[in-house]
Design a protein around this motif. Structure first.
Motif, PDB file in Angstrom:
ATOM      1  N   LEU A 170      34.613  35.952  33.824  1.00 55.64           N
ATOM      2  CA  LEU A 170      34.298  35.268  35.082  1.00 55.64           C
ATOM      3  C   LEU A 170      35.566  34.944  35.869  1.00 55.64           C
ATOM      4  O   LEU A 170      35.598  35.079  37.090  1.00 55.64           O
ATOM      5  N   ALA A 219      36.824  38.178  37.446  1.00 56.13           N
ATOM      6  CA  ALA A 219      35.986  38.598  38.571  1.00 56.13           C
ATOM      7  C   ALA A 219      36.249  37.720  39.793  1.00 56.13           C
ATOM      8  O   ALA A 219      36.351  38.221  40.928  1.00 56.13           O
ATOM      9  N   GLU A 220      36.368  36.417  39.579  1.00 53.69           N
ATOM     10  CA  GLU A 220      36.653  35.510  40.697  1.00 53.69           C
ATOM     11  C   GLU A 220      38.014  35.830  41.312  1.00 53.69           C
ATOM     12  O   GLU A 220      38.159  35.858  42.547  1.00 53.69           O
ATOM     13  N   LEU A 278      37.777  38.924  43.510  1.00 52.91           N
ATOM     14  CA  LEU A 278      37.126  38.652  44.788  1.00 52.91           C
ATOM     15  C   LEU A 278      38.037  37.870  45.732  1.00 52.91           C
ATOM     16  O   LEU A 278      38.048  38.113  46.938  1.00 52.91           O
ATOM     17  N   ARG A 337      33.096  32.389  44.722  1.00 52.44           N
ATOM     18  CA  ARG A 337      32.105  31.737  43.870  1.00 52.44           C
ATOM     19  C   ARG A 337      30.690  31.938  44.402  1.00 52.44           C
ATOM     20  O   ARG A 337      29.736  32.080  43.626  1.00 52.44           O
ATOM     21  N   ASN A 365      29.721  34.588  45.972  1.00 52.47           N
ATOM     22  CA  ASN A 365      29.415  35.972  45.612  1.00 52.47           C
ATOM     23  C   ASN A 365      28.992  36.073  44.150  1.00 52.47           C
ATOM     24  O   ASN A 365      28.017  36.751  43.807  1.00 52.47           O
ATOM     25  N   LEU A 366      29.716  35.389  43.280  1.00 51.57           N
ATOM     26  CA  LEU A 366      29.442  35.472  41.848  1.00 51.57           C
ATOM     27  C   LEU A 366      28.166  34.737  41.451  1.00 51.57           C
ATOM     28  O   LEU A 366      27.311  35.283  40.740  1.00 51.57           O
ATOM     29  N   TYR A 367      28.052  33.495  41.891  1.00 55.02           N
ATOM     30  CA  TYR A 367      26.993  32.627  41.379  1.00 55.02           C
ATOM     31  C   TYR A 367      25.758  32.589  42.265  1.00 55.02           C
ATOM     32  O   TYR A 367      24.723  32.041  41.852  1.00 55.02           O
ATOM     33  N   ALA A 387      26.236  35.199  37.153  1.00 55.09           N
ATOM     34  CA  ALA A 387      27.608  35.572  37.481  1.00 55.09           C
ATOM     35  C   ALA A 387      28.148  36.633  36.528  1.00 55.09           C
ATOM     36  O   ALA A 387      28.916  37.511  36.944  1.00 55.09           O
ATOM     37  N   ARG A 417      26.829  39.879  37.708  1.00 58.37           N
ATOM     38  CA  ARG A 417      27.536  40.262  38.935  1.00 58.37           C
ATOM     39  C   ARG A 417      28.949  40.742  38.616  1.00 58.37           C
ATOM     40  O   ARG A 417      29.439  41.719  39.212  1.00 58.37           O
ATOM     41  N   ALA A 418      29.613  40.090  37.666  1.00 60.45           N
ATOM     42  CA  ALA A 418      30.956  40.509  37.261  1.00 60.45           C
ATOM     43  C   ALA A 418      30.930  41.918  36.684  1.00 60.45           C
ATOM     44  O   ALA A 418      31.843  42.725  36.936  1.00 60.45           O
TER      45      ALA A 418
END
Length: 236
Positions: free
Chosen positions: A45, A48-49, A52, A113, A115-117, A216, A219-220
């Motif tokens: 996570l 990935a964050e 982004l 965040r 985008n991820l969550y 998330a 998504r990651a």
């Protein structure tokens, strides 16, 4: 004799057919890979964050730089605004401990965040609540009579002889007094109970936290697969 030979040939042929069938039997499926551990999920996570955030900054003509690398004040201010957004802060939650936590809903970190969550506001409230469960449990312990008595003993132990305690005691003295006053034992006994109680009280936020975290991670994985595919296309 002919019948015996025929039976032998038929038996041999049947054995060959059965053997042939056995050879096309599908191989057993490989065992499923073990799910990533909690620390590994955290790493995924975080990576990935970060990816982004970097993409968001790149789109604005900005980039993260090492702390040791000098920046002009104007450039530093622009980067900070791009990362964390402009005040006033739109997101806010007041915890059971009385502390209020705020954050911006704009900026590259907030966008990453979201985008991820999926839901930035829900994630902010759930994450802050879960991150402070232990602090809430420790605050609840202070109402326990055994904890108050042990804390009084600790204070008398840590205070200079014949006078009030001023400032923080030496760490070695604090550790000794924590043991001798019984405060360590009381905390070890009460904290798991209070933490379980707090998790029950905040179960809706805990459930939201786990739900959005699972989202998330998916998504990651999508972002990682897309980056790998793009890298392969660029290389070809």
């Amino acid at each position: 004799m002919r019948h015996a030979v025929r039976r032998t040939l038929l038996t041999a042929a049947a054995a060959l057919v059965l053997a042939g069938c056995a050879t096309v039997r599908p191989a057993p499926a490989p065992p499923a890979a073990a799910p990533p551990s909690r620390p590994e999920q955290d790493r995924i996570l975080k990576a990935a964050e970060h990816r982004l955030v970097v993409d968001c900054l790149t789109a604005q003509g900005l980039a993260l730089r090492p702390v040791s690398q000098a920046r002009a004040p104007a450039d530093d201010s622009r980067l900070q605004t791009a990362l964390f957004g402009k005040d006033p802060r739109e997101l806010s939650i007041t915890l059971a401990t009385g502390h209020t936590v705020t954050a911006n809903s704009d900026g590259c970190v907030a966008a990453a965040r979201a985008n991820l969550y999926g839901d930035q506001t829900r994630w902010f409230r759930a994450q802050v609540t879960v991150d402070n469960l232990r602090a809430e449990a420790q605050a609840r312990m202070k109402d326990d009579p055994a904890h108050r008595a042990a804390l009084d003993r600790w204070t008398r132990c840590a205070a200079p002889s014949g006078g009030p305690r001023t400032g923080r005691p030496d760490p070695a003295v604090a550790d000794r007094c924590t043991r001798e006053s019984g405060l360590a034992d009381v905390r070890a006994r009460l904290e798991p109970v209070e933490l379980a109680t707090v998790r029950t009280l905040r179960r809706d936020q805990v459930a939201t936290y786990e739900q959005l975290r699972a989202r998330a991670l998916l998504r990651a994985a999508e972002l990682s697969a897309h980056a790998t595919q793009k890298k392969g296309n660029d290389a070809s």
